[in-house]
Each structure stands twice: as structure tokens, then as C-alpha cells.
Design an enzyme around this catalytic site. Structure first.
Site, PDB file in Angstrom:
ATOM      1  N   MET A 230     -56.817   4.918  61.420  1.00 42.75           N
ATOM      2  CA  MET A 230     -57.915   3.973  61.627  1.00 42.75           C
ATOM      3  C   MET A 230     -58.955   4.552  62.579  1.00 42.75           C
ATOM      4  O   MET A 230     -59.802   3.828  63.116  1.00 42.75           O
ATOM      5  CB  MET A 230     -57.389   2.635  62.153  1.00 42.75           C
ATOM      6  CG  MET A 230     -56.529   1.899  61.149  1.00 42.75           C
ATOM      7  SD  MET A 230     -56.532   0.102  61.360  1.00 42.75           S
ATOM      8  CE  MET A 230     -55.959  -0.049  63.047  1.00 42.75           C
ATOM      9  N   GLY A 231     -58.895   5.869  62.803  1.00 45.89           N
ATOM     10  CA  GLY A 231     -59.874   6.490  63.684  1.00 45.89           C
ATOM     11  C   GLY A 231     -59.540   6.297  65.149  1.00 45.89           C
ATOM     12  O   GLY A 231     -58.420   5.955  65.509  1.00 45.89           O
TER      13      GLY A 231
ATOM     14  N   GLN B 154     -54.129  12.509  70.637  1.00 45.04           N
ATOM     15  CA  GLN B 154     -53.295  13.671  70.357  1.00 45.04           C
ATOM     16  C   GLN B 154     -52.165  13.352  69.385  1.00 45.04           C
ATOM     17  O   GLN B 154     -51.702  14.231  68.651  1.00 45.04           O
ATOM     18  CB  GLN B 154     -52.714  14.239  71.663  1.00 45.04           C
ATOM     19  CG  GLN B 154     -51.997  15.570  71.495  1.00 45.04           C
ATOM     20  CD  GLN B 154     -52.876  16.636  70.845  1.00 45.04           C
ATOM     21  OE1 GLN B 154     -54.046  16.781  71.208  1.00 45.04           O
ATOM     22  NE2 GLN B 154     -52.330  17.370  69.884  1.00 45.04           N
ATOM     23  N   GLY B 155     -51.720  12.104  69.358  1.00 46.21           N
ATOM     24  CA  GLY B 155     -50.700  11.729  68.384  1.00 46.21           C
ATOM     25  C   GLY B 155     -51.180  11.929  66.958  1.00 46.21           C
ATOM     26  O   GLY B 155     -50.446  12.451  66.108  1.00 46.21           O
ATOM     27  N   HIS B 156     -52.420  11.529  66.678  1.00 44.33           N
ATOM     28  CA  HIS B 156     -52.981  11.736  65.340  1.00 44.33           C
ATOM     29  C   HIS B 156     -53.123  13.226  65.028  1.00 44.33           C
ATOM     30  O   HIS B 156     -52.828  13.668  63.904  1.00 44.33           O
ATOM     31  CB  HIS B 156     -54.365  11.081  65.226  1.00 44.33           C
ATOM     32  CG  HIS B 156     -54.365   9.603  65.382  1.00 44.33           C
ATOM     33  ND1 HIS B 156     -54.857   8.975  66.505  1.00 44.33           N
ATOM     34  CD2 HIS B 156     -53.944   8.613  64.558  1.00 44.33           C
ATOM     35  CE1 HIS B 156     -54.750   7.667  66.361  1.00 44.33           C
ATOM     36  NE2 HIS B 156     -54.195   7.422  65.197  1.00 44.33           N
TER      37      HIS B 156
ATOM     38  N   ILE C 204     -45.874  10.842  70.387  1.00 37.32           N
ATOM     39  CA  ILE C 204     -46.472  11.667  71.440  1.00 37.32           C
ATOM     40  C   ILE C 204     -46.787  10.754  72.623  1.00 37.32           C
ATOM     41  O   ILE C 204     -47.327   9.656  72.451  1.00 37.32           O
ATOM     42  CB  ILE C 204     -47.753  12.362  70.946  1.00 37.32           C
ATOM     43  CG1 ILE C 204     -47.444  13.187  69.683  1.00 37.32           C
ATOM     44  CG2 ILE C 204     -48.342  13.253  72.033  1.00 37.32           C
ATOM     45  CD1 ILE C 204     -46.429  14.287  69.878  1.00 37.32           C
TER      46      ILE C 204
ATOM     47  N   SER D 162     -51.653   5.660  72.168  1.00 36.74           N
ATOM     48  CA  SER D 162     -52.116   4.628  71.244  1.00 36.74           C
ATOM     49  C   SER D 162     -53.613   4.461  71.406  1.00 36.74           C
ATOM     50  O   SER D 162     -54.144   4.581  72.522  1.00 36.74           O
ATOM     51  CB  SER D 162     -51.415   3.299  71.538  1.00 36.74           C
ATOM     52  OG  SER D 162     -52.034   2.229  70.844  1.00 36.74           O
TER      53      SER D 162
ATOM     54  N   ARG E 216     -55.050   1.781  71.388  1.00 37.04           N
ATOM     55  CA  ARG E 216     -55.263   0.582  72.204  1.00 37.04           C
ATOM     56  C   ARG E 216     -55.062   0.842  73.697  1.00 37.04           C
ATOM     57  O   ARG E 216     -55.362  -0.027  74.508  1.00 37.04           O
ATOM     58  CB  ARG E 216     -54.352  -0.547  71.718  1.00 37.04           C
ATOM     59  CG  ARG E 216     -54.798  -1.111  70.368  1.00 37.04           C
ATOM     60  CD  ARG E 216     -54.007  -2.345  69.957  1.00 37.04           C
ATOM     61  NE  ARG E 216     -54.613  -3.007  68.818  1.00 37.04           N
ATOM     62  CZ  ARG E 216     -54.333  -2.751  67.549  1.00 37.04           C
ATOM     63  NH1 ARG E 216     -53.453  -1.813  67.257  1.00 37.04           N
ATOM     64  NH2 ARG E 216     -54.934  -3.409  66.573  1.00 37.04           N
TER      65      ARG E 216
END
Length: 282
Positions: A30-31, A35-37, A178, A187, A189
Site C-alpha cells: 500500500m506504499g 525496510q520491511g517492504h 523486520i 510498520s 503506521r
């Protein structure tokens, strides 16, 4: 990296790759990437010849009074990060492209059972929105493999069930969470939290660690959960749920279950955070 909103352009490029005998990995997001993405993209590159990423803030998975309008849109920064990570194709559709008839007239996908508890109980309709958009994106991209973070453990289980139930020829890979140096799960959020709240929020992971240790030592799960909820309250959280489940199917944990997962959702101020911890009981 090529960026497009056009479904036909995505299909044309993927078709060319597959005709050449090359494999395609897909990372839906969702943009507002962190770093997790980027780790998902890095892992995807290990599993396929080409990586496609989508950025779509899916209105169908947001409930009333949730943060759809406030959800950060950071496309330029996301594009730069994805290109640096090695993604080749970025799909950035609008809601009008994904739901041309509007959401009320959109065919939907719903995974019964799994979608109705934990986050599904707190956010009715959320997993219907997740399953519908992921199924639609799978049909657009037609990947060989798709990667999802284990931070959203219930979502991962819902998607795996959907793929199995609908016989979709896609391998689903879960990638480890991560974390910040404090232990807080990364996250999008987290950006809503103040620095002080971020430090407080790190207690969530510490609580999960302590729960796993206590359960592994043989303490009764209801007692462990009760104590953990008290800990979270004292740390400034408002717990939504805290539950110990069988890691394979998310059933309530039984005494005979060895592979377990603790799932938690709790509010820090107005921000709802989720986390989980998988562990083995002797």
C-alpha cells in the site's frame, strides 16, 4: 524501473518475460514503504528473474472511522527505494481502475472462518477487502511467486487459504518481520507515533517474548495471557486482543499443539499496532 497504472501494460510485460521462460515474483503493497517492504523485494529477487511491485491503498480493506484518508502517500520516495532495490515493474492503479463499477458492485472474495476472528472481529470486512484486492492483483500480474510479511500473520494465512481454495498456481512466501533496534515491528503506521510512543510501543515485542518463554516452560496459557494484558496496560497500551493459536491453522491452542503463534493487536494512543511471535512448545 517502469511505472504504470495500465493493466494491459502490466500483462504485456509479464507475458513477454514468461514467453522467454523467465519467472515473475510479485510484492503487493500500500506504499509508504519501509525496510520491511524492501526486504520483500530483496527476497523476491532471490526467487524469480523479475520482480513486480504494486502500490495501491485499497479502500475496500478500510472500515468506517479508519485511516484511509490519512494513510501516507509517498510515491516518489517509494519509486526511488524500489528502483534501488531492483524492482523492474511498478503498478500504481487508482481505485477507479481497480473498482470501475464502485466497490458496492464489485465481485468479492471472502475466506470464511479465518477472516472472522482476531483482526477480522475488530475490523469487519477487512479481510474480504484484502482477499479481493490480492486475488484481483494476482489475476492482473499472474506471478509465479508472491511475497508477504509475517508481521501480518493472519493476512498471510488468509491469502494462503484463498490460493489453496481457488487453486491459484502461485507460491506464497512469508518473510520474517523486520524490526526497529528497539524490537518494534516496522510498520507504515509507526509514522503516526511520537518518539516517546515508539519507545513505549517496543514493550509489545518484549511482552510476546515473555509470553512465549512462560508457555514453553509449561505455564497455563490463560494465566500467561492475563498477565501479559496487565503488562500492556501498564505500558500505556489499550489491548485489542492477545491470543495464542496453533501456528498451522490459527485454531485456539490446545495442550497437544507444539507449533504455536501469539498474535496481538493493541492501541498506542489512537494508533493500532499488531505483532506476533511464532515459537515451539516442548
Amino acid at each position: 524501473m517502469y511505472t504504470t497504472q495500465d493493466i494491459a501494460a502490466i500483462r504485456t510485460q509479464v507475458r513477454q518475460w514468461k514467453r522467454a521462460g523467465e519467472t515473475v515474483a510479485f510484492v503487493p503493497t500500500m506504499g509508504n514503504l519501509h525496510q520491511g517492504h524492501i526486504t520483500l523485494v530483496t527476497e523476491a529477487l532471490k526467487r524469480a528473474d523479475h520482480v513486480v511491485v504494486s502500490i495501491f491503498v485499497n479502500p475496500m480493506q478500510f472500515g468506517q472511522n479508519e485511516d484511509l484518508d490519512a494513510y501516507p502517500r509517498t510515491l516518489a520516495a517509494d519509486q526511488a527505494a524500489l528502483e534501488a532495490a531492483g524492482a523492474e515493474l511498478l503498478f500504481t492503479p487508482t481505485p477507479a481502475i481497480i473498482y470501475p463499477k464502485g466497490m458496492d458492485k464489485q465481485t468479492f472474495v471472502e475466506v470464511p472462518g479465518l477472516s472472522e476472528e482476531l483482526c477480522g472481529a475488530s475490523r469487519p470486512g477487512h479481510f474480504r477487502g484484502v482477499a479481493t484486492i490480492v486475488c484481483k492483483l494476482f489475476n492482473i500480474v499472474q506471478p509465479d511467486v508472491a511475497l508477504f510479511g509475517k508481521k501480518d500473520f493472519q493476512q498471510l494465512m488468509v491469502i494462503k487459504a484463498m490460493v489453496e481454495d481457488l487453486s491459484l498456481p502461485i507460491e506464497i512466501v512469508g518473510v520474517d518481520t523486520i524490526r526497529e533496534s528497539s524490537g518494534l515491528a516496522m510498520s507504515s503506521r509507526n509514522g503516526y507515533l511520537s518518539e516517546a510512543q515508539k519507545q513505549q510501543a517496543a514493550q509489545l515485542k518484549r511482552t510476546l517474548d515473555e509470553m512465549a518463554e512462560a508457555i514453553a516452560k509449561g505455564q497455563a496459557i490463560p494465566n500467561v495471557v492475563r498477565h501479559a494484558q496487565e503488562q500492556l496496560h501498564q505500558a500505556g497500551f489499550k489491548p485489542d486482543y492477545l491470543s495464542v493459536r496453533n501456528a498451522a491453522d490459527l485454531r485456539e491452542a490446545q495442550d497437544s499443539d507444539k507449533q504455536l503463534v501469539i498474535l496481538a493487536a493493541a492501541f498506542m494512543g489512537s494508533t493500532r499496532l499488531i505483532d506476533n511471535l511464532s515459537f515451539e512448545r516442548a
